[in-house]
Enzyme design. Structure first.
Site, PDB file in Angstrom:
ATOM      1  N   ASP A 192       0.839  -1.196   0.000  1.00 55.85           N
ATOM      2  CA  ASP A 192       0.000   0.000   0.000  1.00 55.85           C
ATOM      3  C   ASP A 192       0.877   1.250   0.000  1.00 55.85           C
ATOM      4  O   ASP A 192       1.987   1.224  -0.544  1.00 55.85           O
ATOM      5  CB  ASP A 192      -0.926  -0.043   1.225  1.00 55.85           C
ATOM      6  CG  ASP A 192      -2.301   0.534   0.920  1.00 55.85           C
ATOM      7  OD1 ASP A 192      -2.399   1.756   0.744  1.00 55.85           O
ATOM      8  OD2 ASP A 192      -3.263  -0.247   0.843  1.00 55.85           O
ATOM      9  N   ASP A 201      -2.201   2.894  18.211  1.00 55.98           N
ATOM     10  CA  ASP A 201      -3.031   1.691  18.160  1.00 55.98           C
ATOM     11  C   ASP A 201      -2.441   0.624  17.243  1.00 55.98           C
ATOM     12  O   ASP A 201      -3.079  -0.399  16.979  1.00 55.98           O
ATOM     13  CB  ASP A 201      -4.451   2.044  17.701  1.00 55.98           C
ATOM     14  CG  ASP A 201      -5.514   1.315  18.515  1.00 55.98           C
ATOM     15  OD1 ASP A 201      -5.144   0.587  19.459  1.00 55.98           O
ATOM     16  OD2 ASP A 201      -6.704   1.479  18.217  1.00 55.98           O
ATOM     17  N   HIS A 225      -3.418   6.142   3.247  1.00 58.49           N
ATOM     18  CA  HIS A 225      -4.251   4.984   2.905  1.00 58.49           C
ATOM     19  C   HIS A 225      -3.763   3.706   3.573  1.00 58.49           C
ATOM     20  O   HIS A 225      -4.548   2.921   4.112  1.00 58.49           O
ATOM     21  CB  HIS A 225      -4.278   4.815   1.383  1.00 58.49           C
ATOM     22  CG  HIS A 225      -5.235   3.779   0.893  1.00 58.49           C
ATOM     23  ND1 HIS A 225      -4.863   2.473   0.652  1.00 58.49           N
ATOM     24  CD2 HIS A 225      -6.551   3.850   0.593  1.00 58.49           C
ATOM     25  CE1 HIS A 225      -5.903   1.788   0.209  1.00 58.49           C
ATOM     26  NE2 HIS A 225      -6.945   2.597   0.163  1.00 58.49           N
ATOM     27  N   ASN A 239      -6.366  -2.293  24.591  1.00 53.30           N
ATOM     28  CA  ASN A 239      -5.304  -1.423  25.097  1.00 53.30           C
ATOM     29  C   ASN A 239      -5.852  -0.085  25.577  1.00 53.30           C
ATOM     30  O   ASN A 239      -5.094   0.830  25.897  1.00 53.30           O
ATOM     31  CB  ASN A 239      -4.244  -1.189  24.012  1.00 53.30           C
ATOM     32  CG  ASN A 239      -4.793  -0.456  22.789  1.00 53.30           C
ATOM     33  OD1 ASN A 239      -6.007  -0.403  22.594  1.00 53.30           O
ATOM     34  ND2 ASN A 239      -3.904   0.080  21.989  1.00 53.30           N
ATOM     35  N   ALA A 339      -7.602  -8.239  -8.371  1.00 54.08           N
ATOM     36  CA  ALA A 339      -8.675  -9.012  -7.731  1.00 54.08           C
ATOM     37  C   ALA A 339      -9.212 -10.127  -8.606  1.00 54.08           C
ATOM     38  O   ALA A 339      -9.609 -11.183  -8.105  1.00 54.08           O
ATOM     39  CB  ALA A 339      -9.812  -8.076  -7.334  1.00 54.08           C
ATOM     40  N   TYR A 341      -7.692 -11.964 -10.893  1.00 55.20           N
ATOM     41  CA  TYR A 341      -6.798 -13.064 -11.275  1.00 55.20           C
ATOM     42  C   TYR A 341      -7.231 -14.349 -10.576  1.00 55.20           C
ATOM     43  O   TYR A 341      -7.816 -14.313  -9.484  1.00 55.20           O
ATOM     44  CB  TYR A 341      -5.346 -12.765 -10.886  1.00 55.20           C
ATOM     45  CG  TYR A 341      -4.675 -11.699 -11.714  1.00 55.20           C
ATOM     46  CD1 TYR A 341      -4.741 -11.709 -13.105  1.00 55.20           C
ATOM     47  CD2 TYR A 341      -3.956 -10.676 -11.108  1.00 55.20           C
ATOM     48  CE1 TYR A 341      -4.110 -10.734 -13.859  1.00 55.20           C
ATOM     49  CE2 TYR A 341      -3.320  -9.694 -11.859  1.00 55.20           C
ATOM     50  CZ  TYR A 341      -3.404  -9.735 -13.232  1.00 55.20           C
ATOM     51  OH  TYR A 341      -2.785  -8.769 -13.972  1.00 55.20           O
ATOM     52  N   SER A 391     -11.326  -0.942  -0.575  1.00 58.98           N
ATOM     53  CA  SER A 391     -10.004  -0.922   0.068  1.00 58.98           C
ATOM     54  C   SER A 391     -10.067  -1.427   1.492  1.00 58.98           C
ATOM     55  O   SER A 391      -9.086  -1.969   2.014  1.00 58.98           O
ATOM     56  CB  SER A 391      -9.440   0.505   0.090  1.00 58.98           C
ATOM     57  OG  SER A 391      -8.681   0.785  -1.047  1.00 58.98           O
TER      58      SER A 391
END
Length: 605
Positions: A192, A201, A225, A239, A339, A341, A391
């Site tokens: 990415d 986090d 992104h 946490n 995606a 393939y 995404s």
């Protein structure tokens, strides 16, 4: 004495004449090239250039490139149409020397990894001819033009105000937070725009990756992104900070690979960097899953090769289906890559109402769907944001795959996909469809199917025309044949009780005989040696624990192929049509699990 002086004087005079007629430079040249009888004509174009220098320049050949350090570094934001991605079969420090390129042909270049080069050819070079020549090189696996691929994100939804991470309840993750605990981490490679490694986090839930944009191991995220995508997978749970990822308490880490995103909001990744990242991730044994939240509609031979390398390495490869699903979009219904393939799990998006998000791309390659509209996740700033797009559906599924691998490290990529599909919540048209694939993932059911003490198995074998008894198959494997016009003649089935009170009984519809009556636990149903075909079958579970399970089965029938799934004593096959059964698949799954597929038409009369 006078005679001698006269002779010497005559000799000196002769020599003087020779020197006057033939200058020393010409004599020297003739002595080096005694056979050269060419004459050079001096014209206004070359009169200012010394003769010997011009002759030497005309005979020069451009130096061959031994390493890409000989040329300037590629700028991926300029001259994209002149850039070539080369993937080599073998790793090497300087594979480019095998290409026999010259400094006149190459304007700039970059060794992206030990198997990927990015080369910008000069304007005077025919890029298509050069690529064709490269493709003939025995060490070149793929050669392709470089390109940009868009991440599959949409602008943040400004109308969300409640602040709840609804995506987890919708897919059952809230029931699996503390159900999986594994010592060795399962690593998800996220290709990415990078990652904010200091996000509060995400600290502790990352391992080493690589920044292909800067060529450094210290990964950054200028675009944002990649940080948002990674948070849906592995934001730290319990946490007291912000949100959580789908991984819950499972030991799942992110390996960030930055393939683009050079400024805030930049949505473009470079094909060359993507390919290099795929190959690097494929080499790492601890990487089990690869997430790709991007897609394009061109044909990328280099990307196809890199994806195939990862698949062959046993990685689970997950990708976003795309955001071009609106009816007005020129790309609606088309295949987005990577995606679409083979062996890549293509993921679409749903909204809070379990309805396909209007932007979610659809086609017959969509495998599953997950929340993807207004999903709460980590932001590059160190805070949180709502994000929309496939995404974010893709990494939710990638994270689910990692959880299953954490629960059972022996699972294969194919098995993980099968589990998610067989336990998914069927949405839209019954069975798999282009909008939702096999349905919305249900992580709690998927985890239960491999960790529950109530799990059982089933084994079976069939007697096939001209072959006889085949080897035992189990848990959904196909027994019999297809495409060979061979009939099933008999079958034997038994359960793997694993300490539970569970049995099975079954009967078959046989040519000229009809329904035979039920057999049980390994007995033969049907015939053999009588050349009679099986035409239909019924199965049902027995025993005290039978109420906790469903038995599903489907058959491959002559002229129809695979029929839909029947269950718990229903008929599967045909009757009154004189058609043979050719193969069968059987599965026993917990009552809470969804059907393995469509149940619309298991039996035809």
């Amino acid at each position: 004495m006078t005679t001698k002086i006269r002779k010497i004087t005559r000799w000196l005079a002769i020599m003087m004449v020779i020197f006057l007629l033939f200058p020393a430079g010409s004599q020297a040249e003739d002595s080096v090239n005694p056979g050269d009888q060419s004459i050079q004509t001096i014209t206004p174009d070359n009169i200012s250039t010394p003769l010997n220098e011009e002759a030497t320049r005309g005979n020069e050949t451009s130096a061959e490139i031994e390493t890409l350090e000989q040329v300037p570094e590629v700028n991926t934001d300029e001259n994209l149409d002149q850039q070539i991605v080369v993937i080599y079969k073998d790793a090497g420090a300087d594979n480019v020397k095998d290409l026999a390129l010259t400094v006149d042909e190459v304007a700039s270049g970059e060794q992206v990894s030990n198997r990927v080069d990015l080369i910008e050819v000069s304007e005077a070079t025919n890029i298509d001819v050069l690529m064709a020549d490269m493709a003939q090189n025995p060490n070149v696996l793929a050669v392709d033009k470089n390109d940009k691929i868009e991440v599959s994100a949409l602008p943040n939804d400004p109308y969300v105000a409640d602040g709840s991470a609804w995506q987890f309840q919708r897919i059952g993750t809230d029931q699996t937070w503390d159900q999986v605990s594994n010592a060795d981490p399962v690593v998800v490679a996220v290709i990415d725009t990078g990652l904010n490694l200091n996000h509060p986090d995400l600290i502790g839930n990352t391992v080493a990756g690589y920044d292909f944009v800067t060529g450094k191991t210290n990964v950054v995220d200028l675009a944002g992104h990649g940080t948002a995508v990674s948070g849906t997978i592995a934001a730290v749970t319990n946490n007291g900070v912000g949100s959580a990822g789908i991984s819950g308490s499972a030991n799942i880490k992110i390996a960030p690979y930055r393939a683009g995103g050079t400024y805030s909001g930049d949505t473009q990744l470079d094909v060359a960097y993507i390919c290099a990242a795929l190959l690097k991730a494929a080499e790492r044994p601890e990487v089990k899953v690869i997430n790709m939240s991007f897609g394009g509609y061109g044909t990328f031979s280099s990307l196809a090769v890199a994806v195939n390398e990862a698949v062959n390495a046993g990685k689970i490869v997950v990708a976003a289906s795309g955001n071009e699903g609106e009816s007005w979009n020129a790309r609606v219904g088309q295949y987005s890559y990577p995606a679409s393939y083979d062996h890549v799990i293509s993921v679409g998006a749903i909204n809070k109402d379990n309805v396909r998000a209007s932007f979610s791309q659809y086609n017959d390659r969509v495998d599953l769907c997950a929340p993807g509209q207004s999903v709460l996740t980590t932001a590059r700033s160190g805070g949180y944001e709502y994000a929309s797009g496939t995404s974010f559906s893709s990494p939710i599924v990638a994270g689910a795959c990692a959880v299953l691998m954490a629960a059972d490290p022996s699972l294969t990529a194919e098995t993980v996909e099968t589990i998610l599909k067989s336990t998914a919540l069927d949405l839209g048209t019954a069975g798999s469809d282009p909008y939702y694939g096999s349905g919305l993932i249900q992580l709690n059911t998927a985890v239960a199917s491999i960790t529950s003490n109530e799990t059982t198995g089933i084994t079976y074998r069939t007697h096939v025309q001209n072959i006889g008894w085949q080897a035992w198959k189990s848990d959904g494997q196909s027994s019999g044949t297809s495409g060979q016009s061979l009939r099933l003649e008999g079958i034997e089935i038994k359960t793997d009780k694993l300490g539970y009170n569970l049995g099975i009984e079954y009967q078959t519809h046989v040519q000229n005989i009809g329904w035979q009556g039920f057999k049980s636990d390994g007995q033969t149903s049907g015939t053999y040696g009588q050349s009679l075909r099986l035409e239909a079958i019924q199965l049902r579970l027995t025993g005290v624990d039978a109420s906790n399970y469903d038995v599903y089965y489907r058959v491959h029938s002559q002229n129809y192929g695979w029929l839909d799934w029947a269950k718990n004593g229903g008929s599967s096959g045909t009757q009154g049509k004189s058609l043979r059964l050719e193969a069968i698949e059987i599965k026993v799954i917990p009552k809470a699990a969804s059907a393995p597929g469509s149940t619309n038409r298991p039996f035809i009369i």
